[in-house]
Write an enzyme that holds these catalytic residues in place. Structure first.
Site, PDB file in Angstrom:
ATOM      1  N   HIS A   1     100.089  11.188  31.330  1.00  0.00           N
ATOM      2  CA  HIS A   1     101.533  11.428  31.236  1.00  0.00           C
ATOM      3  C   HIS A   1     101.770  12.891  30.833  1.00  0.00           C
ATOM      4  CE1 HIS A   1     105.726  10.315  30.993  1.00  0.00           C
ATOM      5  NE2 HIS A   1     105.781  11.196  30.007  1.00  0.00           N
ATOM      6  N   ALA A   2     102.593  13.589  31.597  1.00  0.00           N
ATOM      7  CA  ALA A   2     102.737  15.033  31.414  1.00  0.00           C
ATOM      8  C   ALA A   2     103.273  15.397  30.025  1.00  0.00           C
ATOM      9  CB  ALA A   2     103.685  15.586  32.483  1.00  0.00           C
TER      10      ALA A   2
ATOM     11  N   HIS B   1     109.948  21.299  34.145  1.00  0.00           N
ATOM     12  CA  HIS B   1     110.295  20.614  32.894  1.00  0.00           C
ATOM     13  C   HIS B   1     109.304  20.999  31.789  1.00  0.00           C
ATOM     14  CE1 HIS B   1     111.647  17.169  30.381  1.00  0.00           C
ATOM     15  NE2 HIS B   1     110.394  17.201  29.975  1.00  0.00           N
ATOM     16  N   GLU B   2     108.021  20.884  32.087  1.00  0.00           N
ATOM     17  CA  GLU B   2     107.000  21.156  31.062  1.00  0.00           C
ATOM     18  C   GLU B   2     107.007  22.625  30.656  1.00  0.00           C
ATOM     19  OE1 GLU B   2     105.748  18.847  29.509  1.00  0.00           O
ATOM     20  OE2 GLU B   2     106.285  17.263  30.902  1.00  0.00           O
TER      21      GLU B   2
ATOM     22  N   HIS C   1     109.421  23.513  28.043  1.00  0.00           N
ATOM     23  CA  HIS C   1     108.959  23.273  26.662  1.00  0.00           C
ATOM     24  C   HIS C   1     108.155  24.478  26.170  1.00  0.00           C
ATOM     25  CE1 HIS C   1     110.227  19.147  26.306  1.00  0.00           C
ATOM     26  NE2 HIS C   1     109.453  18.694  27.273  1.00  0.00           N
TER      27      HIS C   1
ATOM     28  N   GLU D   1     114.156  18.918  25.878  1.00  0.00           N
ATOM     29  CA  GLU D   1     113.957  18.221  27.151  1.00  0.00           C
ATOM     30  C   GLU D   1     114.837  18.800  28.262  1.00  0.00           C
ATOM     31  OE1 GLU D   1     111.522  16.411  27.467  1.00  0.00           O
ATOM     32  OE2 GLU D   1     111.043  16.040  25.363  1.00  0.00           O
TER      33      GLU D   1
ATOM     34  N   HIS E   1     106.322   5.988  26.798  1.00  0.00           N
ATOM     35  CA  HIS E   1     106.917   6.386  25.519  1.00  0.00           C
ATOM     36  C   HIS E   1     106.921   5.281  24.462  1.00  0.00           C
ATOM     37  CE1 HIS E   1     108.110   9.144  28.621  1.00  0.00           C
ATOM     38  NE2 HIS E   1     108.433  10.041  27.707  1.00  0.00           N
TER      39      HIS E   1
ATOM     40  N   TYR F   1     116.074  12.145  26.243  1.00  0.00           N
ATOM     41  CA  TYR F   1     116.170  12.375  27.693  1.00  0.00           C
ATOM     42  C   TYR F   1     117.579  12.086  28.206  1.00  0.00           C
ATOM     43  CZ  TYR F   1     111.107  12.349  27.200  1.00  0.00           C
ATOM     44  OH  TYR F   1     109.819  12.615  26.802  1.00  0.00           O
TER      45      TYR F   1
HETATM   46  O1  X8Z Z   1     108.252  12.111  29.592  1.00  0.00           O
HETATM   47  C1  X8Z Z   1     108.823  12.958  30.246  1.00  0.00           C
HETATM   48  C2  X8Z Z   1     108.197  14.334  30.423  1.00  0.00           C
HETATM   49  C3  X8Z Z   1     107.417  14.764  29.246  1.00  0.00           C
HETATM   50  S1  X8Z Z   1     108.408  15.143  27.878  1.00  0.00           S
HETATM   51  C4  X8Z Z   1     107.278  14.310  31.620  1.00  0.00           C
HETATM   52  N1  X8Z Z   1     109.979  12.661  30.899  1.00  0.00           N
HETATM   53  C5  X8Z Z   1     110.582  11.341  30.808  1.00  0.00           C
HETATM   54  C6  X8Z Z   1     109.755  10.294  31.525  1.00  0.00           C
HETATM   55  O2  X8Z Z   1     108.836  10.652  32.258  1.00  0.00           O
HETATM   56  O3  X8Z Z   1     110.032   9.109  31.360  1.00  0.00           O
HETATM   57  C7  X8Z Z   1     110.781  13.580  31.686  1.00  0.00           C
HETATM   58  C8  X8Z Z   1     111.899  12.763  32.232  1.00  0.00           C
HETATM   59  C9  X8Z Z   1     111.928  11.488  31.451  1.00  0.00           C
HETATM   60 ZN    ZN Z   2     109.624  16.800  28.101  1.00  0.00          ZN
END
Ligand code: X8Z
Ligand code: ZN
Length: 595
Positions: A333-334, A363-364, A367, A391, A491, A501
């Site tokens: 997960h990024a 997005h990354e 950060h 975010e 998450h 988010y």
């Molecule tokens: O978790 C993330 C990022 C890392 S902070 C990739 N996002 C959420 C997800 O993937 O559920 C970005 C959008 C929403």
């Molecule tokens: Zn993020």
């Protein structure tokens, strides 16, 4: 005489128990130094564990996590003696941030502290290692499955992967339940009602006001979401047959091109306006341009440097993880990292050459550039104004990845004219408008779990009730309490708060609109790019450099001139699409049966 005696008495330091503002400042300097040091150790251990999950790295990560959390709790306790003092605003803010320093705070008992950190590391590692094995000799990672979800239009295949992935979270349930108990113990020990109360205390308003504010914002966006939902539902029914969507109006969650139905851009081809001929397919263009993972990131970096930000440090390229390693287990997960206070920036991502990951890269990097902008702040102010700002930053840049920009950097040959507007807006809505209800519901679930409003016996039912209420989706097959579907979303086992988010969706359009206005953009909002605009970069950079030193309305004002969260920027951006969707939905039912 008495007065004189009293004053002599009070001036003897050893007897003068009441602390002063100066004592508080000295205490804070020590607290920041200590957490800075332990935080660094924890970041390094966590990086080692997430990029190579094994017994030893898990042990180290858990140990460092526990040490940091225990120190934060100890300091928060000691800080109570300064509670009644009148302190300068920035010092007072640091004391608040100290109490909020850990998302799952340490309970007082050492054994329980260890149990909590072990549970956290185990939950995240279990997600990271998760695989679905349709046959004993063939196991699929999440990214393998995501590739198929994007492309396949065979409901049986989609269903198999959808249910297959959800097997990985079944064993998490008992440990997650215990994790909730322990984290709540820690939160109560700090004076919060529970962990949810702590999470909602970081927004410069009461937790209750924060929840109410999110509800208010959602009501603004809901008609747009419902219009999109109704339109997509009709097109999916055309594709998959009338028995796919029942009379309840809910869309089965496995048909949306994404494991959680949280964004729908991968089914654009199924729902594209009937007569349209899309001008370009970014995934196809990225592949045609023979981009690899590194050059994809370089495109992202170049957007930031064009706005006046310094290039990423050489160590970023040496130490980041850009692809899934073949020889070890990792958390794919990024995420973006700042392991050494602005000096050692990295991303960890299993990049695929496609449009979705192109956006995630921006997005990354958002950060990382944020982290470097506030590196000179004192420890507690090295963060964003609130977590939604962090975010939102990279997503703001990704909004400016317009056809005009793509042409300028040579990724497409020609820019579609205004006749392509609906196509572009629909694509963007599938990506971002579809996300809103998901952005809200994840923490509706968790706040309920932490507060006890959702009992462990109802974990799964409560999750699906929220999915139904907010997203208007349903599980494609019956689910029971033997399942733990929330755990199949990163998450939850990763214990990352999610309301951020939802906030980011609002902020990013506010930032974008403000930068576009400053840029002098006329024309429709979605055609605006500020690539190369150093004044826009400065405006964002000034806000980023504030870190978390000021209440978030001050930061929002610095970037946008507005002090409130405001959905009008999103509504303005999508206004032409909303009119088009309403036209398409004429005579059709919109919405779904709530229960
Ligand atoms: O978790 C993330 C990022 C890392 S902070 C990739 N996002 C959420 C997800 O993937 O559920 C970005 C959008 C929403
Ligand atoms: Zn993020």
């Amino acid at each position: 005489m008495i007065l004189l005696l009293l004053s002599v008495f009070l001036s003897v330091p050893s007897l003068a128990a009441a602390p002063t503002a100066k004592d508080a400042a000295t205490f804070m300097t020590r607290a920041e130094a200590s957490l800075d040091e332990l935080g660094r150790r924890s970041s390094f251990s966590s990086w080692a564990q997430q990029t190579d999950i094994n017994y030893t790295t898990e042990w180290l990560a858990s140990d460092a996590d526990r040490a940091f959390a225990a120190e934060a709790a100890k300091l928060a306790h000691e800080a109570r003696r300064f509670d009644r003092l009148q302190l300068p605003a920035d010092l007072k803010r640091k004391f608040l941030l100290l109490k909020l320093a850990v998302d799952s705070p340490s309970p007082p008992d050492l054994k329980e502290q260890k149990e909590l950190s072990d549970a956290k590391v185990w939950l995240e590692g279990t997600y990271g290692k998760g695989k679905y094995c349709p046959t004993p000799d063939k196991c699929l990672t999440l990214d393998d499955m995501e590739d198929v979800l994007k492309e396949s239009r065979d409901p049986k295949t989609l269903l198999d992967l959808w249910t297959g992935w959800r097997k990985i979270s079944v064993p998490m349930r008992p440990r997650y339940r215990r994790f909730v108990e322990l984290s709540n113990k820690g939160a109560r020990d700090l004076g919060f009602k529970d962990t949810a109360d702590l999470w909602r205390s970081g927004y410069d308003m009461t937790p209750e006001a924060f929840s109410a504010e999110l509800d208010r914002q959602w009501l603004q966006i809901k008609p747009l979401y419902e219009a999109l939902h109704a339109y997509v539902r009709r097109r999916l029914t055309e594709k998959y047959g009338s028995d796919v969507v029942g009379p309840d109006g809910l869309i089965p969650a496995h048909l949306l091109g994404n494991m959680w139905g949280q964004s729908w851009e991968n089914i654009y081809d199924l729902v594209a306006p009937p007569k349209s001929k899309p001008a370009f397919d970014l995934t196809e263009r990225l592949k045609a341009a023979k981009l690899d993972e590194k050059t994809m990131v370089q495109y992202g970096e170049r957007f930031f440097t064009s706005m006046g930000f310094d290039p990423l440090p050489a160590t970023f390229w040496e130490r980041s993880m850009l692809t899934r390693p073949r020889d070890r287990e990792v958390v794919c997960h990024a995420s973006a990292w700042d392991v050494e206070s602005g000096q050692d920036l990295r991303i960890k991502m299993c990049i695929k050459i496609n449009a979705e990951d192109f956006v995630t890269i921006h997005h990354e990097l958002g950060h990382n550039f944020y982290q470097r902008a506030y590196e000179k702040q004192p420890y507690f102010f090295r963060g964003s104004a609130n977590d939604g700002f962090h975010e939102a930053l990279g997503d703001t840049i990704a909004l400016a990845v317009t056809p005009e920009y793509l042409k300028e950097v040579g990724l497409i040959d020609s820019v579609p004219g205004p006749e392509g507007d609906i196509d572009l807006l629909l694509k963007m809505a599938l990506e971002r408008v579809a996300f809103h209800p998901f952005g809200l519901l994840v923490d509706q679930w968790r706040w309920g779990v932490f507060s006890g409003a959702i009992a462990p016996e109802n974990y799964n039912d409560a999750w699906w009730a929220l999915v139904k209420k907010y997203q208007g989706l349903k599980p494609p097959v019956a689910r029971t309490e033997a399942d733990f579907d929330p755990g199949a979303k990163y998450h939850i086992p990763g214990n990352t708060p999610y309301a951020r988010y939802f906030l980011a969706q609002l902020y990013q359009f506010q930032f974008y609109r403000a930068l576009c206005r400053q840029h002098g953009h006329t024309g429709p909002l979605h055609r605006c790019s500020f690539y190369g605009d150093k004044a826009a970069g400065k405006r964002l950079g000034d806000m980023m450099a504030m870190g978390s030193s000021r209440p978030w309305p001050d930061a929002l004002e610095a970037a946008t001139g507005q002090r409130r969260m405001d959905a009008t920027a999103i509504l303005e951006y999508f206004a032409p699409l909303k009119a088009w969707l309403d036209e398409q939905n004429k005579g059709q039912s919109v919405g779904w049966k709530a229960d």
